[in-house]
Design an enzyme around this catalytic site. Structure first.
Site, PDB file in Angstrom:
ATOM      1  N   MET A  46      21.755 -27.509 -14.094  1.00 43.92           N
ATOM      2  CA  MET A  46      20.477 -27.813 -14.749  1.00 43.92           C
ATOM      3  C   MET A  46      19.508 -28.077 -13.648  1.00 43.92           C
ATOM      4  O   MET A  46      19.266 -27.000 -12.519  1.00 43.92           O
ATOM      5  CB  MET A  46      20.754 -29.367 -15.142  1.00 43.92           C
ATOM      6  CG  MET A  46      21.676 -29.317 -16.349  1.00 43.92           C
ATOM      7  SD  MET A  46      21.353 -27.928 -17.667  1.00 43.92           S
ATOM      8  CE  MET A  46      19.758 -28.509 -18.415  1.00 43.92           C
ATOM      9  N   ASN A  99       2.052  -0.731   5.689  1.00 43.46           N
ATOM     10  CA  ASN A  99       2.340  -1.043   4.349  1.00 43.46           C
ATOM     11  C   ASN A  99       3.503  -1.871   4.043  1.00 43.46           C
ATOM     12  O   ASN A  99       4.619  -1.730   4.886  1.00 43.46           O
ATOM     13  CB  ASN A  99       2.894   0.468   3.624  1.00 43.46           C
ATOM     14  CG  ASN A  99       3.540   0.190   2.302  1.00 43.46           C
ATOM     15  OD1 ASN A  99       3.431  -0.838   1.801  1.00 43.46           O
ATOM     16  ND2 ASN A  99       4.111   1.306   1.855  1.00 43.46           N
ATOM     17  N   GLY A 100       3.296  -3.092   3.874  1.00 43.44           N
ATOM     18  CA  GLY A 100       4.282  -4.198   3.463  1.00 43.44           C
ATOM     19  C   GLY A 100       3.627  -5.470   3.872  1.00 43.44           C
ATOM     20  O   GLY A 100       2.417  -5.699   3.505  1.00 43.44           O
ATOM     21  N   LYS A 160      15.647 -22.157  -8.609  1.00 44.54           N
ATOM     22  CA  LYS A 160      16.268 -21.496  -7.258  1.00 44.54           C
ATOM     23  C   LYS A 160      15.628 -20.357  -7.028  1.00 44.54           C
ATOM     24  O   LYS A 160      16.031 -19.275  -7.044  1.00 44.54           O
ATOM     25  CB  LYS A 160      17.946 -21.175  -7.482  1.00 44.54           C
ATOM     26  CG  LYS A 160      18.169 -20.615  -8.995  1.00 44.54           C
ATOM     27  CD  LYS A 160      19.817 -20.084  -9.172  1.00 44.54           C
ATOM     28  CE  LYS A 160      20.028 -19.622 -10.374  1.00 44.54           C
ATOM     29  NZ  LYS A 160      21.406 -19.254 -10.525  1.00 44.54           N
ATOM     30  N   CYS A 185       0.964  -1.264   0.111  1.00 46.61           N
ATOM     31  CA  CYS A 185       0.015   0.074   0.057  1.00 46.61           C
ATOM     32  C   CYS A 185       0.887   1.262   0.052  1.00 46.61           C
ATOM     33  O   CYS A 185       2.154   1.327  -0.090  1.00 46.61           O
ATOM     34  CB  CYS A 185      -0.851  -0.066   1.162  1.00 46.61           C
ATOM     35  SG  CYS A 185      -0.562  -1.318   2.482  1.00 46.61           S
ATOM     36  N   GLU A 189      19.228 -13.013 -18.440  1.00 48.97           N
ATOM     37  CA  GLU A 189      19.827 -11.800 -18.140  1.00 48.97           C
ATOM     38  C   GLU A 189      21.135 -11.647 -18.901  1.00 48.97           C
ATOM     39  O   GLU A 189      21.935 -12.647 -18.961  1.00 48.97           O
ATOM     40  CB  GLU A 189      20.000 -11.758 -16.573  1.00 48.97           C
ATOM     41  CG  GLU A 189      20.720 -10.883 -16.136  1.00 48.97           C
ATOM     42  CD  GLU A 189      20.643 -10.604 -14.703  1.00 48.97           C
ATOM     43  OE1 GLU A 189      20.772  -9.660 -14.097  1.00 48.97           O
ATOM     44  OE2 GLU A 189      20.599 -11.740 -14.117  1.00 48.97           O
TER      45      GLU A 189
END
Length: 1681
Positions: free
Chosen positions: A642, A344-345, A1130, A113, A1062
């Site tokens: 893998m 908020n959290g 992962k 929030c 990435e």
């Protein structure tokens, strides 16, 4: 966090906490020029009054109108009836038998929030405060969420003092007469909609008040305007009324509030058994405060509640809140503020917190309740949100006599250990005994002689004063640490990202979580009003009236006492709380530390005994060699690659130990993972052992516990605990007897074990040791799986109200992996002694093989003690990693939190030992589990058993071992099919897959249809089907250039999509090839099999946490942009590219240095919550409005809730990855034990999106272990629109599954950067094209057989699946009904969903800029243009779209024109993101988070307006995470920045006048100059670039993370010139008085600068004094263009 002098701070705070009489005389220690009062709040300063010459009027602040909904261009497609929750008729719970929190309830509600408060320090009530709060709320609409109707807000609300004038007017109209303010309580009540039920509810309420002796004065229907409520909100809207009651028997405010609290609790209890029980809710019931809230967008809250428009609604303060719920069936009661807090959290430890709160219900007592404790239970509700439960816990503490500040210090403690700044503030000085001083942290602040003198005086003249009267400032500091140490063993921290606002009507305040993961800015005006908010710019403000600006840092608190008008900053608040009791004395006298005991230096058992134990307890040779021995040798977890391609434990044909049925949960989207590698300073493995007493009563006995520095015990340490007389330890053996048969034996023994534990605790034992240690193992007495035993005892003690009375320690052979430790701790063990693992370490070290390897230098030499120490260190590091992936900082909060989900255990097992955990597919019974346990046990006693451990093949494939989905035979068959383009060979491949053992959940299902087959010719063409195919996000770097480009070319030929992963992309790949001859191209000479027209670009370009290669041009050239939140192999962890894989080419693409390892942090540092993700989605839509934005998630329980939030965040695509995805490198425990099957994740996401009317908004994509057309069909039927192939795509291009990707030694060059190995790459794009066409043809064949013409016809049609008639080895109790269930179909077909336009950001300021003819002309013709305009906080990602246009046309450095734009005002988030060279942006005002994110060039200047009332260099002027992933350009900030400034900066140069924590984190290049204070953990993970930091009071050194960088003075002439040049530029561009003062007195200031130098920069002219001959011409500043 600065050291400042007393006077300005005391002037600002109007605080009398240090009365003038207590200030030492000028000659004292404190009168030195390095005063030691620590003002925690960055920017806690005001300008001297004489400097404020004039006060101007407010400027024009017209706010840009945003579109009415977040999804302006999306048609409303949602007509589904709202799914209503059935009213729960559960009978009220027995006080003595608490229920355990259920994860299903917890994960269904998550939220984040925007929040804030306004407080008048003169305690003057006014309507303006209310109006301002509503205005601020409407300016944070973008931080909230909306339902499918784009109109039903997830929630907004306001807390104020009670508007008595308004209510008195009403009362007089009703003939009631004015209320007695001192004795009247006001309840804001949500009642049932139905009139009859409403009357019933009111009757219960009235009767309860009367029984309590309260007089009900009247009921007031709250005036509302229903016409502005959204459709979904209206469906759930309660009847809203206020009740007024008179409390006649109490006089004190606290007693009145307590009586009202009891009444509310009694009403809740009385209504629980009623059919309308869930429809009754008190927003507030108080004599002090009232809450107006609802499922409303923030901008309509004030219009809905007509009261809020009344001029006589006045309050001296207001807390406001805008909710973003990830679940789109948010309920009215879950809007905030709550009764005490606005949050908020997200609380990551909520399940454990609820369990522990319920466990302590029996022990909570306080005189203030006068024996009525039973009537106020329970203290938590799993069906409520985490915020509601935290509010409930805080409210309990407050009503029991604690202040709100103290309650939050107990529940949400700061990270007070390993914190250099705190150790300066709170020196470890024990005035009761010897002085213990952290010299490093006190360096340059206080001399040792000063401390010694102070302590000596106290020792000579013991002060008879009570501690609170002691004039010694050192004493006042240490007691805060004592307070935290005292409560650490009493209350587990409610851990997670949190900005908490609180008020009880008398005080109002705010505090931030220990890691500072939510933004919190504040400011104060000359007319004595304090503002705190998630963002700046939420209110029109005359800047000349602002006397202070700052931000809350990690763990900080601010409190306003409305009655006295005082503001207390962090240190003052906490000292006042901590001085209330002699916590230090109690801790010193009662809290005992377990002293370390040396490891054993010889084995206890002989080799045969060790082997027998290993066999009996399920060890394999892989476990011993790859895990235990590896950890003993290297002190870290082993890395593998893998993915996990073996069957889940429940469907495997081989026995598994119990831990294998558990998967670790992890943070994604709604909360961030923590970075244990670089931000481990906020984490701790400390745990307290012993009884946890009544937290409502404070006393020395509560501190009587033993503190462990780690939960990993050796044999000697366990022995020490067993000898502790205070703990009265009891050892409970954990074996079960099978002499009378297996059936029922395990259950019977577990019940006896629980009874024994119960008896021991009732007899005073505070430590239960569950042990499977035995001098001689017996064939008929197998060991109970220790996890089962721990869980059973833990649950039994909770249910019997005894859990707080004792701790559980496991003494076990059945624990060797980090996952095992995590499971035991998560299900209730406080510590573990892994005696067999330690014995295995000793055996390994003493073996001839190990001795010879060490002697020959082939292995580092370690002693037998060091081997065990290494093993324990590896376990501890692994535990930190497991905690961090869920965003949990403290092991004490993880203990009992059950942060796992279960795959393959039945209801009776879960109910007995793991109650509250999700086990969605059922599974083994207790008897079946006993048989599996016995299958290991018998091996220890069989004559046939080999004299060495068996290799089960769970990690590496081996013939005769466990089945692996990616096996050599499969690879060979696939290579043959695609290389020969042979349909018959592909048929053999298909047959191989069809005949495999059950490997994944979908193998338990088969197709069915009531339709007749149709001719293949009538089915959708393969060329259409392949367009739904995508490849996985494999980064260039993890795999070779050849593999990466071949896959991209193949997917582009097909019309599918490849994924860059990435690491960026070479621009040479973005244009079609036109120079191909005989399959070869000079453009891409390393590839073969090419064709003219081929394009090597990746259609999907990935934005991951490291932001490597993410430049404006990269983004502008994408068809799709993927935000990688998590990775299947992962989840919750970052990535790592080893230095040997960072070739010159890879380094160039990633803007880094060759040979230097590259690490991606576990969290995106701009995504700590759902609204942060929505902001990044906004940013990406801004820079490339034509690219769809996808969000990659990993399957886990609760993913549907997350997916709903992502859909509301304006994502175009949601990708669900299974746990079996591949990876280039990951710890084995992560590959094996995190994430869930995509079948469950996809089903949950698809169904919840449909239930919430959001399914049409997003394309659902799924990946993980796809190999065939059958997999595609299964995924389609479960709801997916698109299908991802990862490992199999690499196999098709040549991968031979050698599983050594992480070593850079791939034998066929698929996953290597070594030139000689890459030359062996066998693949051509055509191979992958062939594979996907075969898969598409297989899909066509299945469609034809089932009688469907196209994939659209089967997507979401779970009715065409049924369970296979197949017999599993272990159990017949798996339940796949959830996968086979259906909640309906989307309104649109899959093709319509896939073909919809890219979601829009709606009207944005950049559109206005780009519509300007002069701007257009300057971009088109590379001219210079100057423009000025106003900006507001709702204008987000400003300049991002302009940058995208420039980058698309000119690339990252080709634009020769100049766009000089000046903005005035408060900029929204992501200001000037992705700037390109030629963009020179100036902001006069202030900015929020993410300034300069991803900028690649240009110039950015941020400076406050002229004539401010505050000192610019002391004010926070930009927010958190600025310059994240910047790859160029310059930024000059006149003022301070927040946390994580320049995180992952590659090449940008920056000058700023102060920063928060984690400055320069993960920096790989560029230069940062800080002309002021920095926070802790500077330069963590900094592998490139330089930082220059001014250190005027010698406090920097302890704040620097010294793991990588070297700290030196600026000794190189070139470095001195670089520093001076940047400061000169800063002064010229910003007019900085701080910079000007430094330049004027350069010779004095230069020696006060430190230069931070990573190894890669040590030999550069700027860092090395050996380059003294370098002339000034060698120093270059990046051009502004």
């Amino acid at each position: 966090m600065s050291l400042h002098s007393f006077s300005p701070t005391s002037q600002l705070l109007h605080s009398n906490a240090f009365p003038a009489a207590q200030f030492p005389p000028p000659t004292s220690v404190l009168a030195t020029n390095k005063g030691i009062l620590l003002a925690d709040f960055v920017g806690l300063y005001r300008k001297p009054r004489r400097a404020r010459l004039r006060v101007g009027a407010s400027g024009d602040r017209r706010v840009h109108k945003l579109s009415s909904g977040k999804f302006g261009t999306i048609n409303a497609v949602l007509g589904l009836d709202r799914v209503k929750e059935a009213a729960e008729r559960s009978s009220s719970r027995s006080n003595s038998n608490p229920e355990v929190a259920n994860l299903d309830d917890i994960i269904s509600e998550r939220g984040a929030c925007g929040v804030g408060f306004i407080a008048n320090l003169d305690n003057k009530a006014s309507h303006k405060v209310v109006q301002d709060a509503l205005t601020a709320l409407s300016c944070m609409e973008h931080r909230g969420g909306c339902g499918a109707d784009n109109d039903s807000g997830d929630g907004s609300g306001l807390m104020t003092s009670i508007p008595w004038d308004l209510f008195n007017n009403w009362a007089e109209e009703q003939g009631i007469g004015s209320f007695d303010r001192l004795h009247t309580g006001v309840g804001m009540v949500f009642l049932p909609q139905d009139d009859v039920l409403m009357k019933e509810a009111k009757t219960v309420i009235d009767n309860t008040f009367k029984q309590e002796g309260l007089e009900v004065l009247g009921w007031r229907p709250v005036p509302v305007d229903i016409s502005i409520v959204g459709y979904y909100a209206k469906q759930a809207m309660p009847n809203i009324q206020q009740v007024f009651v008179r409390v006649v028997k109490e006089e004190k405010t606290d007693d009145i509030e307590r009586e009202l609290y009891i009444c509310r609790k009694l009403i809740e209890r009385a209504s629980k058994s009623e059919t309308w029980g869930n429809e009754l809710y008190f927003c507030s019931l108080s004599n002090q405060t009232i809450v107006y809230k609802g499922m409303l967008r923030s901008e309509v809250l004030g219009k809905f509640y007509l009261d809020l428009q009344s001029d006589i609604y006045e309050s001296p303060f207001a807390i406001y809140h805008r909710r973003y719920s990830t679940n789109t069936s948010p309920r009215w009661p879950l809007a905030q503020p709550m009764r005490l807090l606005g949050h908020n959290g997200e609380i990551n430890t909520i399940q454990g917190n609820l369990n522990w709160m319920q466990s302590r219900e029996a022990s909570l007592k306080s005189p203030v309740w006068r024996g009525r404790e039973n009537e106020i239970r329970p203290f938590g509700n799993p069906k409520a949100s985490d915020s509601a439960n935290l509010d409930s816990a805080a409210e309990l503490l407050q009503r029991s006599g604690r202040s709100a500040e103290e309650a939050l210090m107990i529940l949400v403690p700061e990270a007070y250990k390993n914190h250099p700044t705190l150790m300066i503030k709170y020196p470890e000085l024990n005035l009761f005994g010897s002085a213990k001083v952290h010299l490093s942290s006190l360096s340059g602040v206080i001399s040792l002689s000063m401390i010694a003198a102070c302590a000596f005086v106290c020792w000579l003249n013991p002060c008879s004063l009570y501690p609170s009267s002691c004039p010694c400032i050192f004493f006042k500091s240490i007691i805060v640490v004592d307070f935290y140490n005292y409560y650490k063993g009493q209350m587990e921290a409610w851990d997670g990202p949190a900005l908490l606002l609180f008020s009880d009507g008398k005080t109002v305040g705010a505090c931030l979580d220990r890691n500072g993961l939510r933004p919190a800015r504040y400011w104060r005006t000359i007319d004595n009003v304090v503002y705190v908010a998630s963002e700046v710019g939420v209110l029109p403000m005359d800047e000349s009236k602002v006397v202070m600006k700052g931000r809350l840092g990690p763990g900080m608190m601010i409190s306003v006492d409305l009655t006295s008008g005082q503001v207390y900053e962090n240190t003052e608040v906490k000292k006042r709380v901590a001085l209330s009791n002699p916590y230090g004395k109690w801790v010193n006298e009662n809290l005992r530390s377990l002293k370390p005991v040396n490891f054993l230096s010889a084995t206890v058992m002989d080799n045969e005994g060790i082997l027998r134990n290993q066999q009996a307890y399920g060890y394999s040779s892989e476990d011993v060699q790859m895990i235990i021995e590896s950890m003993a040798a290297q002190a870290k977890e082993p890395t593998f690659c893998m993915g996990d391609d073996i069957p889940l434990a429940a469907i495997s044909q081989r026995p598994h130990i119990l831990y294998d049925y558990f998967k670790q949960r992890f943070a994604q989207v709604t909360n961030p993972a923590i970075d244990p590698l670089r931000e481990g300073l906020v984490m701790s493995l400390e745990v307290n052992i012993g009884k946890r007493r009544n937290i409502l009563e404070v006393g020395p006995d509560n501190a009587s516990q033993v503190i462990l520095s780690s939960p990993v015990l050796n044999e000697g340490e366990l022995e020490s605990l067993l000898k502790d007389p205070h703990l009265k330890p009891q050892v409970l053996p954990t074996f079960f007897d099978i002499r009378k048969g297996i059936e029922g034996s395990l259950e019977k023994r577990l019940k006896r074990l629980c009874e024994a534990a119960d008896e021991a605790v009732r007899n005073g034992s505070q430590l239960l040791v569950l042990s499977d240690r035995s001098d001689e193992l017996e064939p008929t007495r197998p060991g109970i799986p220790i996890l089962l035993a721990v869980g059973a005892v833990h649950q039994h003690l909770i249910q019997n109200g005894l859990r707080m009375s004792a701790s559980i320690v496991a003494d076990t052979a059945q624990c060797f992996s980090t996952h095992h430790f995590a499971c035991l701790i998560g299900y209730g063990a406080s510590a573990v002694c892994p005696y067999l693992a330690l014995e295995t370490c000793r055996q390994w070290r003493l073996s001839n093989k190990t001795v010879n390897l060490m002697r020959n230098g082939k292995m580092p030499t370690v002693t037998i003690e060091q081997a065990q120490k290494n093993y324990c260190k590896a376990v501890q590091s692994g535990l930190l990693k497991i905690l961090s992936k869920m965003g949990i900082s403290l092991l004490s909060s993880y203990c009992g939190a059950q942060i796992f989900e279960i795959y393959g255990l039945g209801k009776e097992v879960v109910a007995l030992s793991f109650c509250g955990s999700v086990s969605s597919i059922g599974g083994l019974t207790l008897d079946e589990l006993a048989r599996e346990t016995l299958s290991f046990w018998v091996k220890a006693f069989s004559e046939d058993t080999a004299k060495r451990l068996e290799n089960f093949g769970f990690i590496q494939f081996r013939p005769g071992g466990e089945y692996h989905g990616n096996n050599p035979e499969m690879s060979k068959l696939l290579h043959k099919a695609v290389r020969e383009k042979s349909e018959s060979a592909f048929s053999v491949y298909q047959q191989h897959l069809a005949n495999r053992p059950v490997n994944v959940l979908r193998d338990l299902l088969e197709f069915k249809s009531d339709r007749s087959p149709i001719p293949l010719g009538k089915v959708e063409l393969a060329s259409s089907i392949v367009q739904r195919f995508c490849t996985g996000g494999m980064s260039l770097g993890a795999i070779s250039r050849e593999t990466h480009e071949a896959i991209s070319i193949a997917m582009n030929r097909l019309g599918g999509k490849s994924n860059s992963g990435e690491g960026g992309e070479d621009p040479i790949r973005w244009n079609p090839l036109t120079d191909v001859v005989d399959g070869y191209s000079p453009t891409l000479p390393h590839l073969k099999g090419l064709q003219n027209g081929d394009t090597a670009t990746s259609a999907i370009k990935q934005v991951a946490s490291g932001r490597f290669g993410v430049t404006p041009t990269f983004l502008a050239n994408a068809d799709q942009l993927e935000i990688k939140i998590a990775q299947g192999a992962k989840p919750g962890e970052g990535g790592q590219l080893p230095g040997k894989k960072v070739s010159a080419y890879i380094a160039r693409l990633r803007n880094s240095k060759p040979g230097v390892p590259l690490i991606s942090p576990p969290p995106h540092h701009d995504i700590y919550s759902i609204e942060d993700l929505a902001q990044l989605i906004f940013d990406l839509h801004q820079v490339n409005p034509k690219a769809k934005v996808s969000v990659k998630l990993v399957a886990e329980a609760g993913i549907g809730t997350v997916a709903s939030g992502v859909a509301k965040g304006n994502a175009d695509v949601i990708q669900i990855s299974g746990h079996d995805g591949g990876t280039g490198a990951s710890p084995i425990s992560s590959i094996k034990h995190a994430g869930g099957p995509w079948e469950l994740g996809l089903t949950e996401s698809h169904q919840m999106l449909i239930e919430n009317g959001l399914r049409e908004r997003v394309i659902l994509r799924v990946d993980g272990g796809f190999k065939s057309g059958v997999d595609v069909m299964m995924a389609a039927i479960m709801g997916a629109d698109e299908y991802g192939f990862g490992s199999v795509a690499m196999i098709a291009t040549g991968c031979v599954m050698a599983r050594i990707c992480h070593t850079n030694n791939c034998p066929v060059g698929v996953a290597s950067q070594r030139e000689e190995l890459r030359a062996r790459f066998p693949g051509v794009p055509g191979d992958l094209v062939n594979y996907f066409l075969y898969v598409a043809e297989e899909v066509r064949g299945i469609l034809a057989q089932l009688g469907f013409q196209k994939l659209d016809d089967v997507i979401g049609r779970t009715d065409i699946l049924r369970p296979r008639d197949i017999s599993l080895v272990k159990t017949q109790h798996l339940d796949l009904s959830y996968i086979l269930s259906s909640v309906g179909m989307p309104k649109w077909s899959s093709t319509e969903i896939r073909n919809q336009d890219v979601h829009s950001n709606g009207p944005v300021l950049d559109d206005t800029i780009l519509a300007d003819p002069e701007i257009c002309d300057a971009i088109e013709n590379e001219k210079v243009v100057n423009k000025s305009m106003k900006i507001y906080n709702v204008d987000r990602a400003v300049c991002g779209r302009v940058a995208g246009v420039v980058a698309k046309k000119y690339g990252d450095s080709g634009f020769a024109g100049q766009l000089n734009i000046t903005f005035t005002g408060s900029a929204g988030q992501s200001f000037s993101c992705f700037l390109t060279p030629g963009m020179n942006i100036r902001l006069i005002g202030e900015a929020n988070d993410y300034v300069g994110k991803g900028m690649a060039g240009g110039e950015l200047i941020v400076t406050p307006v002229e004539d401010t009332g505050f000192v610019p260099e002391d004010a926070t002027i930009v927010g958190n995470t600025c310059l994240y992933g910047a790859t160029g350009g310059q930024i000059f900030v006149r003022g301070k920045a927040g946390e994580r400034f320049a995180v992952r900066n590659s090449l940008a140069e920056a000058v700023v006048e102060g920063t928060g924590d984690h400055c320069c984190e993960y920096m790989t290049g560029g230069c940062v100059v800080v002309l002021g204070k920095v926070g802790r953990n500077v330069a963590a993970g900094m592998t490139g670039g330089l930082a220059y930091i001014l250190d005027e009071d010698d406090t920097l050194i302890p704040k620097v993370n010294k793991e990588i960088v070297k700290i030196q003075r600026v000794i190189a002439p070139v470095g001195q010139m670089q520093l001076k040049s940047l400061i000169e530029a800063h002064v010229e561009k910003t007019g900085s008085s701080k910079g000007s003062g430094i330049l004027k007195d350069w010779d004095t200031y230069l020696p006060l600068f430190w230069q931070l130098v990573p190894p890669s920069e040590e030999d550069t002219p700027e860092a090395s004094p050996e380059f003294e001959t370098t002339d000034a011409s060698q120093v270059t500043l990046q051009s502004a263009a």
